[in-house]
Design an enzyme around this catalytic site. Structure first.
Site, short mmCIF file in Angstrom:
data_model
loop_
_atom_site.label_atom_id
_atom_site.label_comp_id
_atom_site.label_asym_id
_atom_site.label_seq_id
_atom_site.Cartn_x
_atom_site.Cartn_y
_atom_site.Cartn_z
N HIS A 103 33.00 -6.35 -7.40
CA HIS A 103 33.02 -7.55 -6.55
C HIS A 103 33.35 -8.83 -7.32
O HIS A 103 32.77 -9.89 -7.07
CB HIS A 103 31.69 -7.70 -5.82
CG HIS A 103 31.43 -6.64 -4.80
ND1 HIS A 103 32.43 -5.99 -4.11
CD2 HIS A 103 30.26 -6.10 -4.34
CE1 HIS A 103 31.92 -5.12 -3.28
NE2 HIS A 103 30.59 -5.15 -3.39
N HIS A 173 30.80 -9.30 2.97
CA HIS A 173 29.79 -8.29 2.64
C HIS A 173 28.54 -8.43 3.52
O HIS A 173 27.41 -8.29 3.03
CB HIS A 173 29.41 -8.38 1.17
CG HIS A 173 28.96 -7.09 0.57
ND1 HIS A 173 27.79 -6.46 0.95
CD2 HIS A 173 29.51 -6.30 -0.39
CE1 HIS A 173 27.62 -5.36 0.24
NE2 HIS A 173 28.66 -5.22 -0.58
N GLU A 288 32.79 -3.00 4.93
CA GLU A 288 33.60 -3.91 4.14
C GLU A 288 35.08 -3.54 4.26
O GLU A 288 35.54 -2.57 3.66
CB GLU A 288 33.17 -3.86 2.68
CG GLU A 288 31.68 -4.10 2.46
CD GLU A 288 31.21 -3.53 1.13
OE1 GLU A 288 31.80 -3.89 0.09
OE2 GLU A 288 30.27 -2.72 1.14
#
Length: 323
Positions: A103, A173, A288
Site C-alpha cells: 500500500h 480501503h 479493494e
C-alpha cells in the site's frame, strides 16, 4: 461543509468534510483521504454507518495498519521484495510487509495530508508525491474526487500525471459492515469474476490466473462470505473506460445492498481476519478495486506503468439500495 477533526503532532490541522445527498451522508478526512463514515438507510429507512472508522484523529494515528477507509498508493497492495524493474533500472522501495512493499510503503498516501477543495456534490483531494517518495520514481501529481450522485452513490474518481516513468495503482480501503453489528461474517457476496490470482505464503501472486470453478473463490452466485480471504479476483471484462457493476455485498439483517462498480480489472476481497482492538476480526469486509498485486514484476498482468504525457484514470462507485 468542513470542520476541524484534529491536529497532527507537527501542528498540521486535519479537517473533515461532510457530503450529503439523497439520504446518504459521508465524512471525508483530509488526512489519508479517509472515508471516515458512510451513513445510508436500511430497509426501514433508518440511517446507519456502514464503514469502520474512528471518531477522532487519534484513533487513526494509533491504528494505522488496517488502513481504515484510506486512499492507498502510490501502489495499492503488494510489490514482492519491495523491488521492481522499469526501463532497465530496478527500483528499491521501503518494505513494510516483511520484505514486501504494501500500500505504498511506510508512509504512503494514507498517511499524508491532502489539499481539499469543494466541487459540486463533493470534494477534490490533491497532492504531489515527489520523486523518490518511498522509493518510487517520478514526480506524481494526484487528484481524487469524491462525489455523491443523484441516487446517493459515492463515486471515487482518480487521476494522476508524472514527469518520469513510474507505476501507479490507487484504491480505497473502506471496510464495510452493512448491518453496523461489528460482524460482517453473515454478509453475502456476488462477484463478476471467473478467475483469481493464486498466491504464495506471503500473499504474492504466483502469476497464474486460475479458474474459480470448484474453489472457495467462486462467488459468481451470491453466497455467505465467511472468513479467510485476502485475495485478488480477476474481474470479467478487464480494464474498462466506464465503471461497470462487478460486486454485490448484502446484509440480510438490515436489508442493505452495496453494489460496487469500477473500471479496474481486479478486486481484493479482504475479510479482515487480523483486525485488533477496538475492532474484532471479521468486523468488516474490504472490497479493494485495483490492478493486480505485484503487477510491476508480472508483465503478463495488466500494466500499471504511467509515463509522461499519459493520464492515469480510475473510477469506483459504491451504490446503495435495500431489499
Amino acid at each position: 461543509m468542513s470542520e476541524l477533526f484534529g491536529t497532527l503532532s507537527d501542528g498540521t490541522p486535519v479537517h473533515r468534510w461532510t457530503l450529503e445527498r439523497a439520504g446518504v451522508r459521508v465524512g471525508v478526512l483530509s488526512y489519508g483521504g479517509i472515508v471516515q463514515s458512510l451513513e445510508v438507510p436500511d430497509r426501514h429507512g433508518v440511517a446507519g454507518n456502514v464503514v469502520l472508522g474512528f471518531a477522532d484523529l487519534g484513533g487513526y494515528l494509533r491504528h494505522p495498519e488496517p488502513y481504515l477507509g484510506a486512499l492507498v498508493g502510490r501502489y495499492a497492495n503488494r510489490i514482492a521484495g519491495g523491488r521492481f524493474p522499469l526501463d532497465g533500472e530496478v527500483y528499491a522501495l521501503e518494505p513494510n510487509n516483511g520484505p514486501n512493499s504494501l500500500h505504498g510503503g511506510v508512509r504512503g498516501f494514507d498517511k499524508r495530508v491532502w489539499e481539499v477543495t469543494p466541487v459540486a456534490h463533493g470534494v477534490r483531494l490533491s497532492r504531489v508525491s515527489p520523486h523518490g517518495e518511498e522509493g518510487f520514481p517520478g514526480r506524481l501529481e494526484v487528484t481524487a474526487t469524491y462525489t455523491l450522485d443523484a441516487s446517493g452513490a459515492l463515486r471515487l474518481g482518480y487521476e494522476a500525471v508524472t514527469d518520469a516513468p513510474t507505476v501507479v495503482n490507487l484504491t480505497n480501503h473502506s471496510y464495510f459492515d452493512l448491518g453496523g453489528s461489528g460482524d460482517a461474517g453473515g454478509h453475502t457476496l456476488r462477484l463478476a469474476a471467473s478467475r483469481y490470482t493464486p498466491v504464495d505464503a506471503d500473499l504474492i501472486p504466483t502469476g497464474e490466473l486460475a479458474e474459480v470453478s470448484g474453489t472457495r473463490f467462486d462467488f459468481r452466485a451470491a453466497r455467505t462470505v465467511g472468513a479467510g480471504y485476502d485475495h485478488n479476483v480477476v474481474l470479467d471484462g478487464g480494464v474498462t473506460h466506464e465503471a461497470r457493476a462487478v460486486a454485490e455485498l448484502y446484509d440480510p439483517a438490515s436489508g442493505r445492498l452495496l453494489t460496487v462498480s469500477t473500471t479496474e480489472p481486479g478486486l481484493q476481497v479482504y475479510t479482515a481476519d487480523h483486525l485488533t482492538d477496538p475492532f474484532a476480526p471479521g468486523a468488516g469486509i474490504a472490497l479493494e478495486t485495483q490492478h493486480f498485486p505485484d503487477s510491476p514484476n508480472r508483465p503478463e498482468f495488466p500494466g500499471t506503468v504511467l509515463r509522461p504525457g499519459e493520464v492515469y484514470r480510475s473510477e469506483t462507485v459504491y451504490g446503495f439500495t435495500t431489499r
